[in-house]
Design a protein around this motif. Structure first.
Motif, mmCIF file in Angstrom:
data_model
loop_
_atom_site.group_PDB
_atom_site.id
_atom_site.type_symbol
_atom_site.label_atom_id
_atom_site.label_comp_id
_atom_site.label_asym_id
_atom_site.label_seq_id
_atom_site.Cartn_x
_atom_site.Cartn_y
_atom_site.Cartn_z
ATOM 1 N N MET A 168 53.951 21.263 60.951
ATOM 2 C CA MET A 168 55.089 20.365 61.162
ATOM 3 C C MET A 168 56.307 21.145 61.648
ATOM 4 S SD MET A 168 55.219 17.569 58.149
ATOM 5 C CE MET A 168 53.702 17.010 57.424
ATOM 6 N N LEU A 169 56.556 22.298 61.037
ATOM 7 C CA LEU A 169 57.681 23.145 61.445
ATOM 8 C C LEU A 169 57.515 23.570 62.908
ATOM 9 C CD1 LEU A 169 60.236 24.716 60.645
ATOM 10 C CD2 LEU A 169 58.733 26.570 59.907
ATOM 11 N N ASN A 170 56.316 24.007 63.262
ATOM 12 C CA ASN A 170 56.029 24.413 64.640
ATOM 13 C C ASN A 170 56.201 23.230 65.605
ATOM 14 O OD1 ASN A 170 54.756 26.373 66.632
ATOM 15 N ND2 ASN A 170 53.379 24.631 66.747
ATOM 16 N N ASN A 171 55.654 22.078 65.242
ATOM 17 C CA ASN A 171 55.747 20.906 66.117
ATOM 18 C C ASN A 171 57.193 20.449 66.286
ATOM 19 O OD1 ASN A 171 52.999 21.030 66.317
ATOM 20 N ND2 ASN A 171 52.611 19.002 65.500
ATOM 21 N N PHE A 172 57.976 20.533 65.217
ATOM 22 C CA PHE A 172 59.387 20.171 65.339
ATOM 23 C C PHE A 172 60.077 21.082 66.343
ATOM 24 C CE2 PHE A 172 63.831 20.885 64.285
ATOM 25 C CZ PHE A 172 64.321 19.601 64.426
ATOM 26 N N TRP A 173 59.836 22.370 66.215
ATOM 27 C CA TRP A 173 60.467 23.336 67.111
ATOM 28 C C TRP A 173 60.069 23.059 68.568
ATOM 29 C CZ3 TRP A 173 58.617 27.206 70.345
ATOM 30 C CH2 TRP A 173 59.597 28.035 70.876
ATOM 31 N N LEU A 174 58.770 22.825 68.806
ATOM 32 C CA LEU A 174 58.304 22.544 70.166
ATOM 33 C C LEU A 174 58.862 21.223 70.703
ATOM 34 C CD1 LEU A 174 54.564 23.673 69.974
ATOM 35 C CD2 LEU A 174 56.430 24.799 71.214
ATOM 36 N N ASN A 175 58.871 20.197 69.870
ATOM 37 C CA ASN A 175 59.417 18.913 70.305
ATOM 38 C C ASN A 175 60.915 19.022 70.602
ATOM 39 O OD1 ASN A 175 57.280 16.936 70.447
ATOM 40 N ND2 ASN A 175 57.083 17.170 68.234
ATOM 41 N N ASN A 176 61.621 19.779 69.792
ATOM 42 C CA ASN A 176 63.052 19.958 70.026
ATOM 43 C C ASN A 176 63.302 20.719 71.332
ATOM 44 O OD1 ASN A 176 65.781 19.542 68.966
ATOM 45 N ND2 ASN A 176 65.850 21.756 68.807
ATOM 46 N N ALA A 177 62.447 21.718 71.593
ATOM 47 C CA ALA A 177 62.625 22.549 72.785
ATOM 48 C C ALA A 177 62.160 21.860 74.064
ATOM 49 C CB ALA A 177 61.878 23.868 72.604
ATOM 50 N N GLY A 233 72.361 23.794 65.483
ATOM 51 C CA GLY A 233 73.187 23.983 64.292
ATOM 52 C C GLY A 233 72.682 23.177 63.106
ATOM 53 N N ILE A 234 73.612 22.555 62.395
ATOM 54 C CA ILE A 234 73.257 21.776 61.206
ATOM 55 C C ILE A 234 72.397 20.577 61.581
ATOM 56 C CG2 ILE A 234 75.322 20.308 61.167
ATOM 57 C CD1 ILE A 234 73.666 21.870 58.079
ATOM 58 N N GLU A 235 72.598 20.026 62.787
ATOM 59 C CA GLU A 235 71.773 18.904 63.244
ATOM 60 C C GLU A 235 70.308 19.305 63.376
ATOM 61 O OE1 GLU A 235 72.406 15.618 63.597
ATOM 62 O OE2 GLU A 235 74.269 16.186 62.598
ATOM 63 N N PHE A 236 70.062 20.570 63.707
ATOM 64 C CA PHE A 236 68.690 21.069 63.796
ATOM 65 C C PHE A 236 68.012 20.944 62.429
ATOM 66 C CE2 PHE A 236 65.486 24.374 63.386
ATOM 67 C CZ PHE A 236 64.760 24.259 64.565
ATOM 68 N N PHE A 237 68.696 21.382 61.389
ATOM 69 C CA PHE A 237 68.110 21.345 60.051
ATOM 70 C C PHE A 237 68.010 19.914 59.510
ATOM 71 C CE2 PHE A 237 69.607 25.685 60.530
ATOM 72 C CZ PHE A 237 68.424 26.352 60.269
ATOM 73 N N ASN A 238 69.004 19.082 59.804
ATOM 74 C CA ASN A 238 68.906 17.667 59.426
ATOM 75 C C ASN A 238 67.737 17.008 60.145
ATOM 76 O OD1 ASN A 238 71.140 17.794 57.743
ATOM 77 N ND2 ASN A 238 72.563 17.115 59.323
ATOM 78 N N GLY A 239 67.588 17.319 61.424
ATOM 79 C CA GLY A 239 66.471 16.788 62.206
ATOM 80 C C GLY A 239 65.134 17.256 61.675
ATOM 81 N N LYS A 252 63.597 7.363 67.464
ATOM 82 C CA LYS A 252 64.719 6.489 67.069
ATOM 83 C C LYS A 252 65.726 7.170 66.148
ATOM 84 C CE LYS A 252 63.501 2.241 68.542
ATOM 85 N NZ LYS A 252 64.288 1.635 69.570
ATOM 86 N N PHE A 253 65.230 8.009 65.222
ATOM 87 C CA PHE A 253 66.116 8.508 64.172
ATOM 88 C C PHE A 253 66.370 10.015 64.197
ATOM 89 C CE2 PHE A 253 64.174 4.625 62.433
ATOM 90 C CZ PHE A 253 65.325 3.857 62.304
ATOM 91 N N THR A 254 65.430 10.803 64.682
ATOM 92 C CA THR A 254 65.643 12.252 64.688
ATOM 93 C C THR A 254 66.344 12.673 65.971
ATOM 94 O OG1 THR A 254 63.643 12.523 63.362
ATOM 95 C CG2 THR A 254 64.515 14.498 64.420
ATOM 96 N N TRP A 255 65.809 12.229 67.107
ATOM 97 C CA TRP A 255 66.432 12.535 68.410
ATOM 98 C C TRP A 255 66.943 11.222 69.007
ATOM 99 C CZ3 TRP A 255 61.755 15.039 67.128
ATOM 100 C CH2 TRP A 255 61.855 16.423 67.004
ATOM 101 N N LYS A 256 67.866 10.583 68.332
ATOM 102 C CA LYS A 256 68.286 9.235 68.717
ATOM 103 C C LYS A 256 69.030 9.167 70.049
ATOM 104 C CE LYS A 256 71.780 9.796 65.218
ATOM 105 N NZ LYS A 256 71.425 9.995 63.871
ATOM 106 N N ASN A 257 69.422 10.283 70.626
ATOM 107 C CA ASN A 257 70.148 10.245 71.893
ATOM 108 C C ASN A 257 69.268 10.496 73.112
ATOM 109 O OD1 ASN A 257 72.562 9.853 70.487
ATOM 110 N ND2 ASN A 257 72.789 12.041 70.160
#
Length: 164
Positions: free
Chosen positions: A83-92, A102-108, A158-163
Protein backbone atom coordinates in the motif's frame (compact mmCIF):
# COMPACT_ATOMS: atom_id res chain seq x y z
CA UNK A 1 -12.67 27.39 -45.42
CA UNK A 2 -9.92 24.94 -46.02
CA UNK A 3 -6.36 26.01 -46.69
CA UNK A 4 -4.46 23.54 -48.86
CA UNK A 5 -0.99 22.48 -47.83
CA UNK A 6 1.57 22.01 -50.56
CA UNK A 7 4.71 20.11 -49.60
CA UNK A 8 7.82 21.12 -51.47
CA UNK A 9 10.66 18.79 -52.36
CA UNK A 10 13.40 18.77 -49.71
CA UNK A 11 16.56 20.45 -50.96
CA UNK A 12 18.91 19.83 -48.02
CA UNK A 13 19.11 18.12 -44.65
CA UNK A 14 16.96 15.22 -43.58
CA UNK A 15 13.52 14.85 -42.10
CA UNK A 16 13.07 15.08 -38.35
CA UNK A 17 10.23 12.55 -38.60
CA UNK A 18 11.52 9.33 -37.05
CA UNK A 19 9.89 5.99 -36.23
CA UNK A 20 9.81 6.94 -32.55
CA UNK A 21 7.80 10.08 -33.33
CA UNK A 22 5.30 8.03 -35.34
CA UNK A 23 5.00 5.49 -32.51
CA UNK A 24 4.47 8.32 -30.01
CA UNK A 25 1.77 9.83 -32.22
CA UNK A 26 -0.04 6.50 -32.57
CA UNK A 27 0.26 5.85 -28.81
CA UNK A 28 -1.17 9.29 -28.01
CA UNK A 29 -4.01 8.74 -30.48
CA UNK A 30 -4.85 5.34 -28.92
CA UNK A 31 -4.77 6.78 -25.39
CA UNK A 32 -7.08 9.65 -26.34
CA UNK A 33 -9.52 7.18 -27.90
CA UNK A 34 -9.50 4.92 -24.84
CA UNK A 35 -9.83 7.91 -22.52
CA UNK A 36 -13.20 8.72 -24.07
CA UNK A 37 -14.51 5.59 -22.33
CA UNK A 38 -12.15 4.88 -19.43
CA UNK A 39 -10.28 7.63 -17.52
CA UNK A 40 -6.55 7.41 -18.13
CA UNK A 41 -5.98 7.84 -14.39
CA UNK A 42 -7.98 4.64 -13.79
CA UNK A 43 -5.82 2.72 -16.28
CA UNK A 44 -2.61 3.96 -14.62
CA UNK A 45 -4.12 3.25 -11.18
CA UNK A 46 -4.76 -0.34 -12.29
CA UNK A 47 -1.23 -0.66 -13.70
CA UNK A 48 0.17 0.50 -10.37
CA UNK A 49 -2.13 -1.99 -8.63
CA UNK A 50 -0.87 -4.76 -10.93
CA UNK A 51 2.70 -3.94 -9.99
CA UNK A 52 1.50 -4.02 -6.39
CA UNK A 53 0.20 -7.58 -6.86
CA UNK A 54 3.59 -8.64 -8.21
CA UNK A 55 5.42 -6.90 -5.35
CA UNK A 56 3.03 -8.51 -2.85
CA UNK A 57 3.77 -11.94 -4.27
CA UNK A 58 7.54 -11.37 -4.13
CA UNK A 59 7.63 -9.97 -0.58
CA UNK A 60 5.21 -12.55 0.81
CA UNK A 61 7.13 -15.37 -0.87
CA UNK A 62 10.36 -14.08 0.62
CA UNK A 63 8.89 -13.79 4.13
CA UNK A 64 7.43 -17.29 3.92
CA UNK A 65 10.57 -18.84 2.40
CA UNK A 66 12.73 -17.32 5.13
CA UNK A 67 10.23 -18.32 7.79
CA UNK A 68 10.36 -14.82 9.31
CA UNK A 69 6.74 -14.63 10.38
CA UNK A 70 3.63 -16.78 10.51
CA UNK A 71 1.47 -16.37 7.40
CA UNK A 72 -1.06 -13.93 8.88
CA UNK A 73 1.66 -11.53 10.10
CA UNK A 74 3.60 -11.83 6.83
CA UNK A 75 0.42 -11.14 4.85
CA UNK A 76 -0.43 -8.09 6.96
CA UNK A 77 3.07 -6.58 6.80
CA UNK A 78 3.29 -7.26 3.07
CA UNK A 79 -0.11 -5.65 2.43
CA UNK A 80 0.91 -2.42 4.12
CA UNK A 81 4.33 -2.31 2.45
CA UNK A 82 2.57 -2.67 -0.91
CA UNK A 83 0.00 0.00 0.00
CA UNK A 84 2.84 2.39 0.87
CA UNK A 85 4.55 1.63 -2.45
CA UNK A 86 1.30 1.99 -4.43
CA UNK A 87 0.53 5.30 -2.75
CA UNK A 88 3.95 6.64 -3.67
CA UNK A 89 3.59 5.48 -7.30
CA UNK A 90 0.05 6.81 -7.62
CA UNK A 91 1.11 10.14 -6.17
CA UNK A 92 4.08 10.35 -8.54
CA UNK A 93 2.41 9.10 -11.72
CA UNK A 94 -1.34 8.47 -11.62
CA UNK A 95 -2.29 11.73 -9.95
CA UNK A 96 0.82 13.75 -10.78
CA UNK A 97 -1.34 16.75 -11.75
CA UNK A 98 -2.38 17.06 -8.10
CA UNK A 99 0.67 15.53 -6.42
CA UNK A 100 0.50 15.64 -2.64
CA UNK A 101 3.42 17.25 -0.83
CA UNK A 102 4.40 17.99 2.75
CA UNK A 103 1.75 17.32 5.38
CA UNK A 104 -0.81 16.65 2.62
CA UNK A 105 1.36 13.72 1.51
CA UNK A 106 1.05 12.10 4.93
CA UNK A 107 -2.67 12.91 5.24
CA UNK A 108 -3.16 11.42 1.78
CA UNK A 109 -1.18 8.32 2.75
CA UNK A 110 -3.45 7.75 5.76
CA UNK A 111 -6.58 8.18 3.61
CA UNK A 112 -5.17 5.86 0.93
CA UNK A 113 -4.33 3.13 3.44
CA UNK A 114 -7.73 3.46 5.09
CA UNK A 115 -9.65 3.23 1.80
CA UNK A 116 -7.49 0.36 0.54
CA UNK A 117 -7.92 -1.52 3.82
CA UNK A 118 -11.68 -1.17 3.44
CA UNK A 119 -11.29 -2.25 -0.19
CA UNK A 120 -9.52 -5.43 0.93
CA UNK A 121 -12.43 -6.33 3.23
CA UNK A 122 -14.89 -5.37 0.50
CA UNK A 123 -13.08 -7.67 -1.92
CA UNK A 124 -13.13 -10.52 0.58
CA UNK A 125 -16.86 -10.07 1.22
CA UNK A 126 -17.74 -10.09 -2.48
CA UNK A 127 -15.50 -13.05 -3.26
CA UNK A 128 -16.85 -15.01 -0.28
CA UNK A 129 -20.44 -14.31 -1.30
CA UNK A 130 -19.74 -15.42 -4.87
CA UNK A 131 -18.29 -18.67 -3.56
CA UNK A 132 -21.50 -19.34 -1.64
CA UNK A 133 -23.55 -18.99 -4.84
CA UNK A 134 -21.37 -21.56 -6.61
CA UNK A 135 -18.88 -19.46 -8.57
CA UNK A 136 -15.36 -20.85 -8.87
CA UNK A 137 -12.71 -19.56 -6.47
CA UNK A 138 -10.78 -17.95 -9.35
CA UNK A 139 -13.82 -16.10 -10.73
CA UNK A 140 -14.86 -15.10 -7.21
CA UNK A 141 -11.39 -13.83 -6.42
CA UNK A 142 -11.11 -11.88 -9.67
CA UNK A 143 -14.52 -10.23 -9.23
CA UNK A 144 -13.54 -9.34 -5.66
CA UNK A 145 -10.25 -7.86 -6.86
CA UNK A 146 -11.92 -5.86 -9.63
CA UNK A 147 -14.54 -4.58 -7.18
CA UNK A 148 -11.82 -3.51 -4.76
CA UNK A 149 -9.91 -1.77 -7.56
CA UNK A 150 -12.98 0.24 -8.50
CA UNK A 151 -13.70 1.00 -4.83
CA UNK A 152 -10.11 2.09 -4.18
CA UNK A 153 -9.93 4.22 -7.32
CA UNK A 154 -13.21 6.06 -6.78
CA UNK A 155 -12.62 6.84 -3.11
CA UNK A 156 -9.00 7.87 -3.58
CA UNK A 157 -9.84 9.93 -6.67
CA UNK A 158 -12.62 11.74 -4.79
CA UNK A 159 -11.05 12.14 -1.36
CA UNK A 160 -7.28 11.60 -1.45
CA UNK A 161 -6.41 13.39 -4.71
CA UNK A 162 -9.59 15.45 -4.94
CA UNK A 163 -8.07 18.07 -7.27
CA UNK A 164 -7.23 15.65 -10.10
Amino acid sequence: GEIPIKFLKRHSGESKLRKLILIQFIWTFVLRYIERYIPLTFIVFCLVGSLGYLLHFLILSYFLDQDFFPFSIAQLITSYVVMLNNFWLNNAFTFSASKLRGIEFFNGLLKFMFFCSLGAFFSLAIASYMLTIQFSPIVSGMVGAISASLWNYVLNYKFTWKNS
